[in-house]
Design an enzyme around this catalytic site. Structure first.
Site, PDB file in Angstrom:
ATOM      1  N   GLY A 250       6.850  52.472  45.854  1.00 51.43           N
ATOM      2  CA  GLY A 250       7.747  51.496  45.224  1.00 51.43           C
ATOM      3  C   GLY A 250       7.146  50.935  43.932  1.00 51.43           C
ATOM      4  O   GLY A 250       7.846  50.759  42.930  1.00 51.43           O
ATOM      5  N   ASP A 251       5.847  50.681  43.940  1.00 51.78           N
ATOM      6  CA  ASP A 251       5.178  50.149  42.743  1.00 51.78           C
ATOM      7  C   ASP A 251       5.215  51.193  41.624  1.00 51.78           C
ATOM      8  O   ASP A 251       5.351  50.850  40.442  1.00 51.78           O
ATOM      9  CB  ASP A 251       3.718  49.786  43.058  1.00 51.78           C
TER      10      ASP A 251
HETATM   11  N1  LIG Z   1       9.488  60.648  51.633  1.00 44.83           N
HETATM   12  C1  LIG Z   1       9.770  60.584  50.331  1.00 44.83           C
HETATM   13  N2  LIG Z   1      10.202  61.692  49.674  1.00 44.83           N
HETATM   14  C2  LIG Z   1      10.499  61.659  48.356  1.00 44.83           C
HETATM   15  N3  LIG Z   1      10.420  60.537  47.603  1.00 44.83           N
HETATM   16  C3  LIG Z   1      10.005  59.394  48.202  1.00 44.83           C
HETATM   17  C4  LIG Z   1       9.673  59.345  49.589  1.00 44.83           C
HETATM   18  N4  LIG Z   1       9.312  58.077  49.900  1.00 44.83           N
HETATM   19  C5  LIG Z   1       9.410  57.363  48.745  1.00 44.83           C
HETATM   20  N5  LIG Z   1       9.841  58.144  47.734  1.00 44.83           N
HETATM   21  C6  LIG Z   1      10.078  57.765  46.331  1.00 44.83           C
HETATM   22  O1  LIG Z   1       9.536  56.491  46.077  1.00 44.83           O
HETATM   23  C7  LIG Z   1      10.558  55.561  45.698  1.00 44.83           C
HETATM   24  C8  LIG Z   1      10.275  54.212  46.323  1.00 44.83           C
HETATM   25  O2  LIG Z   1      10.225  54.366  47.731  1.00 44.83           O
HETATM   26  P1  LIG Z   1      10.690  53.243  48.759  1.00 44.83           P
HETATM   27  O3  LIG Z   1      12.145  53.099  48.728  1.00 44.83           O
HETATM   28  O4  LIG Z   1      10.067  53.617  50.071  1.00 44.83           O
HETATM   29  O5  LIG Z   1      10.052  51.928  48.113  1.00 44.83           O
HETATM   30  P2  LIG Z   1       9.265  50.755  48.803  1.00 44.83           P
HETATM   31  O6  LIG Z   1       9.870  50.432  50.133  1.00 44.83           O
HETATM   32  O7  LIG Z   1       9.128  49.686  47.804  1.00 44.83           O
HETATM   33  O8  LIG Z   1       7.884  51.514  48.987  1.00 44.83           O
HETATM   34  P3  LIG Z   1       6.425  51.035  49.382  1.00 44.83           P
HETATM   35  O9  LIG Z   1       6.533  49.650  49.959  1.00 44.83           O
HETATM   36  O10 LIG Z   1       5.979  52.094  50.374  1.00 44.83           O
HETATM   37  O11 LIG Z   1       5.646  51.103  48.118  1.00 44.83           O
HETATM   38  C9  LIG Z   1      11.887  56.190  46.131  1.00 44.83           C
HETATM   39  O12 LIG Z   1      12.943  55.775  45.306  1.00 44.83           O
HETATM   40  C10 LIG Z   1      11.568  57.684  45.985  1.00 44.83           C
HETATM   41  O13 LIG Z   1      11.687  58.070  44.627  1.00 44.83           O
HETATM   42  O1  LIG Z   2       1.515  42.185  51.453  1.00 41.87           O
HETATM   43  P1  LIG Z   2       2.282  42.575  50.208  1.00 41.87           P
HETATM   44  O2  LIG Z   2       1.802  41.809  49.011  1.00 41.87           O
HETATM   45  O3  LIG Z   2       3.757  42.549  50.384  1.00 41.87           O
HETATM   46  O4  LIG Z   2       1.960  44.113  49.940  1.00 41.87           O
HETATM   47  C1  LIG Z   2       0.653  44.519  49.678  1.00 41.87           C
HETATM   48  C2  LIG Z   2       0.572  46.029  49.700  1.00 41.87           C
HETATM   49  O5  LIG Z   2       0.937  46.571  50.973  1.00 41.87           O
HETATM   50  O6  LIG Z   2       1.464  46.563  48.735  1.00 41.87           O
HETATM   51  C3  LIG Z   2       0.879  47.647  48.048  1.00 41.87           C
HETATM   52  C4  LIG Z   2       1.776  48.840  48.147  1.00 41.87           C
HETATM   53  O7  LIG Z   2       3.034  48.568  47.638  1.00 41.87           O
HETATM   54  C5  LIG Z   2      -0.491  47.850  48.653  1.00 41.87           C
HETATM   55  O8  LIG Z   2      -1.424  48.221  47.674  1.00 41.87           O
HETATM   56  C6  LIG Z   2      -0.816  46.535  49.294  1.00 41.87           C
HETATM   57  O9  LIG Z   2      -1.701  46.634  50.363  1.00 41.87           O
END
Ligand SMILES: Nc1ncnc2c1ncn2[C@@H]1O[C@H](COP(=O)(O)OP(=O)(O)OP(=O)(O)O)[C@@H](O)[C@H]1O
Ligand SMILES: O=P(O)(O)OC[C@@]1(O)O[C@H](CO)[C@@H](O)[C@@H]1O
Length: 305
Positions: A250-251
């Site tokens: 997501g980041d």
């Molecule tokens: N299994 C996957 N296959 C392909 N792309 C993925 C997958 N998981 C994540 N992504 C990519 O990463 C982007 C962000 O993922 P997600 O929707 O899980 O965000 P998030 O919940 O903020 O993630 P996180 O908290 O794990 O950083 C998606 O829009 C997609 O482009």
């Molecule tokens: O506890 P928060 O601040 O919601 O999320 C922190 C965190 O899970 O987010 C990053 C991945 O998105 C990691 O590097 C980190 O450990």
């Protein structure tokens, strides 16, 4: 100039096991530590994409030193407010294909430390971009992001917000420039079930129109993302591939969006690059490189709805 603000950074301790068993001694197959926290990850990905940013927030103790040493080593500028207490450690446990996380508790933020950060942000002005990302330390009020967005908006600073729960609910009232909730965070925000693309579009449009948020990118993990903004509504698929490590996906999307929007001023291209960056991170052991993100662009199709 781009600034990332991580109020609650972390050393991410990533542990890989074949099969985690509760109530016994498990030994890791491999493990490593990374400088983490959502804003810091955005700075790290921007750096890999070739964009400069300065990492701000609170940092403390030996864990904080690990993070600042790393950032200095890879030439990411940083100007954190120092705390006495250690920055937290977040455990990312991978057992087989399953990922579990235990995020640590935050150090206490004194009024003096908070005001010190505020002074740094009060120096910013039109043309600056501030990314506010991650959870709030427990000692800060839930409307912290709301007041920061309000203050920055007044100065003409663009605000990018990536958080969840009550902190997100409060902050959207201040009208940040760009938000990237995932579908679960969107559902929680409106206390509604989100079952279809139509549900996502309806709620994202409300954020765009009623809360005055220029760009709303709802990430959908392996299903890609839906973008709502002034130029329209776009649905983007995610490329197919094996997800190895989704922490920071997501980041990476946030960083990819900011990077491309600054380069082209085109929201559709920015949303596509956001998906490419997120997926490239999901497919690699750590955060994506520019080449990894670019190599996925041809597999992402944008459908205007
Ligand atoms: N299994 C996957 N296959 C392909 N792309 C993925 C997958 N998981 C994540 N992504 C990519 O990463 C982007 C962000 O993922 P997600 O929707 O899980 O965000 P998030 O919940 O903020 O993630 P996180 O908290 O794990 O950083 C998606 O829009 C997609 O482009
Ligand atoms: O506890 P928060 O601040 O919601 O999320 C922190 C965190 O899970 O987010 C990053 C991945 O998105 C990691 O590097 C980190 O450990």
């Amino acid at each position: 100039m781009i600034y990332t603000v991580t109020l609650n950074p972390a050393v991410d301790y990533v542990i890989q096991l074949d099969n985690f068993e509760q109530g016994t001694i498990n030994r890791s197959k491999f493990d490593y530590k990374e400088a983490g926290g959502k804003g810091i990850n955005v700075s790290r990905v921007l750096n890999r994409l070739g964009a400069t940013s300065t990492a701000l927030g609170f940092i403390g103790g030996f864990t904080g030193k690990f993070i600042t040493d790393y950032l200095s080593e890879v030439n990411i500028a940083h100007d954190f407010v120092s705390l006495e207490e250690d920055t937290r450690i977040n455990v990312k446990l991978k057992s087989g294909d399953e990922e579990s996380e235990v995020n640590g508790t935050s150090p206490e933020i004194s009024e003096k430390a908070y005001n010190h950060l505020l002074e740094k942000l009060q120096g910013l002005s039109h043309g600056d971009v501030v990314v506010l990302a991650g959870s709030l330390p427990t000692s800060l009020p839930q409307d912290t992001y709301k007041s920061l967005v309000t203050m920055l908006n007044k100065r003409g600073v663009s605000t990018i917000l990536d958080t969840s729960g009550k902190a997100l609910g409060e902050a959207i009232q201040a009208g940040p420039t760009f938000i990237k909730p995932n579908n679960f965070e969107l559902a929680e925000l409106f206390s509604e079930e989100v079952k279809s693309d139509d549900d996502i579009i309806r709620l994202a449009k409300r954020l765009h129109e009623e809360n005055n948020i220029d760009h709303v990118l709802v990430s959908l993990a392996k299903e890609g993302a839906i973008y709502v903004g002034a130029t329209g509504v776009y649905k983007l698929n995610a490329p197919k591939g094996k997800a190895i490590h989704s922490v920071g996906a997501g980041d990476s999307s946030v960083a990819g969006f900011i990077y491309k929007l600054q380069e082209t001023s085109n929201a559709e291209d920015a949303a596509k690059f956001a998906v490419a960056s997120g997926s490239a991170t999901a497919f690699s052991k750590t955060l994506c490189t520019k080449e990894e993100a670019e190599s996925l662009l041809n597999d992402i199709h944008v459908k205007k709805l």
